[in-house]
Design a protein around this motif. Structure first.
Motif, short mmCIF file in Angstrom:
data_model
loop_
_atom_site.label_atom_id
_atom_site.label_comp_id
_atom_site.label_asym_id
_atom_site.label_seq_id
_atom_site.Cartn_x
_atom_site.Cartn_y
_atom_site.Cartn_z
N GLY A 35 36.38 -13.11 -23.15
CA GLY A 35 35.67 -11.39 -23.85
C GLY A 35 34.42 -11.79 -24.22
O GLY A 35 33.33 -10.91 -23.01
N LEU A 36 33.78 -13.08 -24.65
CA LEU A 36 32.03 -13.16 -24.69
C LEU A 36 31.52 -12.94 -23.26
O LEU A 36 30.89 -12.43 -22.73
N GLY A 37 32.13 -14.00 -22.56
CA GLY A 37 31.93 -14.29 -20.68
C GLY A 37 30.95 -12.74 -20.00
O GLY A 37 30.56 -12.70 -19.30
N LEU A 38 32.87 -12.09 -20.19
CA LEU A 38 32.73 -11.33 -19.50
C LEU A 38 31.60 -9.50 -20.03
O LEU A 38 31.06 -8.85 -19.17
N LEU A 39 31.72 -9.75 -21.25
CA LEU A 39 30.74 -8.65 -22.04
C LEU A 39 28.92 -9.12 -21.73
O LEU A 39 28.39 -8.31 -21.72
N LEU A 40 29.07 -10.31 -22.09
CA LEU A 40 27.92 -10.67 -21.35
C LEU A 40 27.34 -10.53 -19.86
O LEU A 40 26.28 -10.06 -19.25
N CYS A 41 28.25 -10.72 -19.08
CA CYS A 41 27.84 -10.19 -17.59
C CYS A 41 27.77 -8.49 -17.23
O CYS A 41 26.36 -8.43 -16.73
N TYR A 42 28.73 -7.82 -18.08
CA TYR A 42 28.02 -6.34 -17.89
C TYR A 42 27.21 -5.92 -18.55
O TYR A 42 27.03 -5.28 -18.05
N GLY A 43 27.07 -6.87 -19.46
CA GLY A 43 25.34 -6.08 -20.16
C GLY A 43 24.21 -6.65 -20.06
O GLY A 43 23.05 -5.70 -19.69
N ALA A 80 38.80 -5.32 -15.84
CA ALA A 80 39.09 -7.39 -15.55
C ALA A 80 39.84 -7.23 -17.30
O ALA A 80 40.44 -7.84 -17.39
N ALA A 81 38.55 -6.19 -17.57
CA ALA A 81 38.87 -6.56 -18.94
C ALA A 81 41.02 -5.43 -19.45
O ALA A 81 41.26 -6.29 -20.41
N LEU A 125 29.74 -13.63 -8.09
CA LEU A 125 31.00 -13.71 -7.93
C LEU A 125 30.77 -15.47 -7.68
O LEU A 125 32.06 -15.97 -7.43
N ASP A 126 30.15 -16.08 -6.96
CA ASP A 126 29.54 -17.05 -6.73
C ASP A 126 29.99 -17.92 -7.62
O ASP A 126 30.20 -19.18 -8.24
N GLY A 127 29.10 -17.80 -8.86
CA GLY A 127 29.11 -18.33 -10.29
C GLY A 127 30.77 -18.17 -10.97
O GLY A 127 31.17 -19.62 -11.40
N LEU A 128 31.39 -17.20 -10.88
CA LEU A 128 33.07 -17.61 -11.08
C LEU A 128 33.61 -18.72 -10.03
O LEU A 128 34.26 -19.29 -10.24
N HIS A 150 25.95 -19.09 -14.26
CA HIS A 150 25.73 -19.60 -14.99
C HIS A 150 27.14 -19.36 -16.49
O HIS A 150 27.88 -19.87 -16.43
N LEU A 151 26.16 -18.30 -17.73
CA LEU A 151 27.26 -18.37 -18.88
C LEU A 151 28.18 -18.00 -18.88
O LEU A 151 29.31 -18.26 -19.56
N GLY A 152 28.13 -16.63 -18.49
CA GLY A 152 28.73 -15.99 -17.57
C GLY A 152 30.35 -16.62 -17.71
O GLY A 152 31.23 -16.87 -18.31
N PRO A 153 30.14 -16.80 -16.21
CA PRO A 153 31.35 -17.39 -15.11
C PRO A 153 31.52 -18.43 -15.93
O PRO A 153 32.44 -19.15 -16.13
N PHE A 154 31.16 -19.31 -16.52
CA PHE A 154 30.74 -20.58 -17.01
C PHE A 154 32.37 -20.49 -18.69
O PHE A 154 33.13 -20.97 -18.68
N LEU A 155 32.41 -19.28 -19.52
CA LEU A 155 32.85 -18.81 -19.92
C LEU A 155 34.14 -18.44 -19.61
O LEU A 155 34.81 -19.12 -20.27
#
Lengths: 199, 280
Positions: free
Chosen positions: B49-57, B23-24, B165-168, B83-88
């Motif tokens: 980037g932040l959304g992706l990084l948060l979910c990975y983290g 993805a990145a 996936l559902d969040g996205l 919520h937050l990751g997919p939102f971003l």
């Protein structure tokens, strides 16, 4: 029309109870298929490496604790001892309790061996280096941690309170949550032993 | 292996790492190759980037360890995954990147993409999407299922991936940057209604967990907590995390959509010729 509906409902109910309902005859939680087979490589108090093969064919009860444990470990192990004593004498040797100490620093071989022996000849004390213990606890999705030592160097160890039961072939079968009576545990064990012997 | 400390995954999942790296990488590759007028600005790149990084983290660092052995950390993990990751990510509007790769890989459509498209449209029906969003939260928090999910490694991964996936899907449906005026995306009114409606059952569930007297989720007691914390405190914090931040995310989403709707109203008014009306 109504008949067809009733049939459908009945079938749905059957499927639902079949998939979601727990086997009513077990007192412990059925974990068949949820958890991996028994696998470990630890040390006996003698220092010899021990793997599940050493107790193959027996019903194995895996429990994590430490010998300085003030309450949970003694009461769990005493409960298991009572449960095993309720079995017919000929069946007691078909059970092995694997008491894994997650406090190898304080649990010396002598200490572990006498502690395990106190709870019956079916109890084997095992331990190993921290990484081996971490691998094993992660495999069974449990954990342990240490408190800050006090002035005398004593510290608490957090660990899971469940007993994992494996059958003779090493398959994960039951999870005994705290709160089960020795009688209930004994009934589950007796059934597992009969099952393994019938094979 | 280098010592990564807290950044090392507790339970390494090669598939998860591969998906995040892909993805990145596909985003980073497409970005400089997009036409200047379609290229996302710095803020959007940052949001993605932040959304992706948060979910990975929360999935592949020591955080995951705490999420497995503390209820409230687990709720925090799902707050980010659902919520937050997919939102971003949805807010960053990665559509130009999708278009870039579509033009590269399958300009005329691909037979394999057709069932994916059908499934996507079925899941993005407003009612289905809202039910799925709330339903998944209730499913994985249903005590017997939650117990099994925390015991079984495959179920645990299924749970976390289904939430992500559902969040996205959900937040993309809500925050899709294309104007509903084109008829291809959901109207602002419906989006706002869904956001308000999904907040209610989440608040109800969170409040139920907070005010439950007994232990609702005993698996953390059975499997041992990451550090000694009173079960009631853990449950209280977890309940609050289920209750308040998701409701705030809904409010935030509604505010963003209202701003967009007002903005588009203004544009529509400005571009309308005034000759049509009859002056008194």
């Amino acid at each position: 029309m109504t008949r067809a509906y009733t049939g459908l409902l009945l079938m749905a109910a059957l499927i639902l109870t079949g998939c979601l309902g727990q086997d009513p005859q077990w007192h412990g939680k059925d974990i068949r298929g949820l958890m991996p087979d028994l696998a470990f490589r630890l040390n006996a108090p003698s220092g010899a490496p021990v793997t599940p093969e050493a107790s193959a064919g027996k019903v194995r009860l895996l429990y994590f604790g430490y010998t300085s444990c003030p309450d949970v470990c003694p009461s769990t192990l005493a409960g298991l001892r009572q449960a095993i004593r309720r079995l017919p004498e000929a069946e007691r040797d078909a059970v092995e309790v694997l008491f894994v100490s997650v406090d190898p620093r304080r649990d010396t071989p002598e200490r572990l061996s006498s502690y395990a022996g106190f709870y019956g000849e079916q109890v084997t004390g095992l331990t190993g280096p921290i990484p081996a213990l971490r691998t094993l606890t992660r495999r069974y999705r449990t954990t342990f941690g240490y408190d800050q030592p006090d002035a005398e160097g004593n510290y608490n160890v957090s660990h899971g309170s469940a007993v994992y039961v494996f059958d003779g072939t090493g398959r994960a079968r039951l999870l005994l949550r705290p709160g089960l009576s020795p009688q209930q545990i004994s009934e589950d064990l007796a059934r597992l032993i009969r099952e393994s012997r019938a094979l | 292996m280098p010592e990564l400390g807290v950044l090392a995954p507790y339970d390494a999942s090669p598939l998860t790492i591969l998906v995040f790296v892909l993805a990145a990488a596909s985003y980073g590759y497409a970005l400089p190759r997009l036409p200047r007028n379609q290229r996302p600005g710095a803020l959007r790149v940052l949001a993605f980037g932040l959304g992706l990084l948060l979910c990975y983290g929360v999935m592949q660092t020591r955080f995951d360890y705490y999420a497995q052995y503390m209820f409230f950390v687990h709720r925090g993990q799902h707050l980010i995954l659902h919520h937050l990751g997919p939102f971003l990510i949805a807010l960053s509007n990665p559509l130009p990147v999708f278009r870039f790769w579509r033009a590269r890989l399958a300009p005329d459509g691909h037979p394999l993409l057709r069932p994916v498209g059908t499934l996507y449209r079925a899941l993005q029906q407003p009612v289905v999407a809202a039910l799925l969003f709330v339903g998944l939260i209730y499913l994985w928090l249903w005590p017997p299922i939650h117990f099994d999910a925390m015991l079984s490694r495959p179920l645990y991964w299924t749970m976390n991936w289904s939430m992500l996936l559902d969040g996205l899907l959900f937040w993309w449906l809500m925050l899709d940057a294309r104007s509903p005026a084109g008829g291809r995306t959901l109207g602002y009114g419906k989006r706002i209604l869904i956001l308000a409606l999904v907040a209610l059952p989440q608040m109800l569930l969170g409040a139920w967990i907070v005010f439950s007297r007994g232990q609702v989720y005993d698996v953390y007691e059975v499997c041992g907590r990451a550090w000694p914390m009173a079960p009631e405190t853990d449950q209280l914090l977890g309940g609050l995390l289920t209750w308040i931040p998701p409701a705030m995310m809904s409010v935030l989403g509604i505010l963003l959509l209202l701003r967009r709707a007002l903005h588009e109203d203004g544009q529509a008014l400005a571009s309308q010729p005034v000759t049509g009306g009859r002056s008194p």
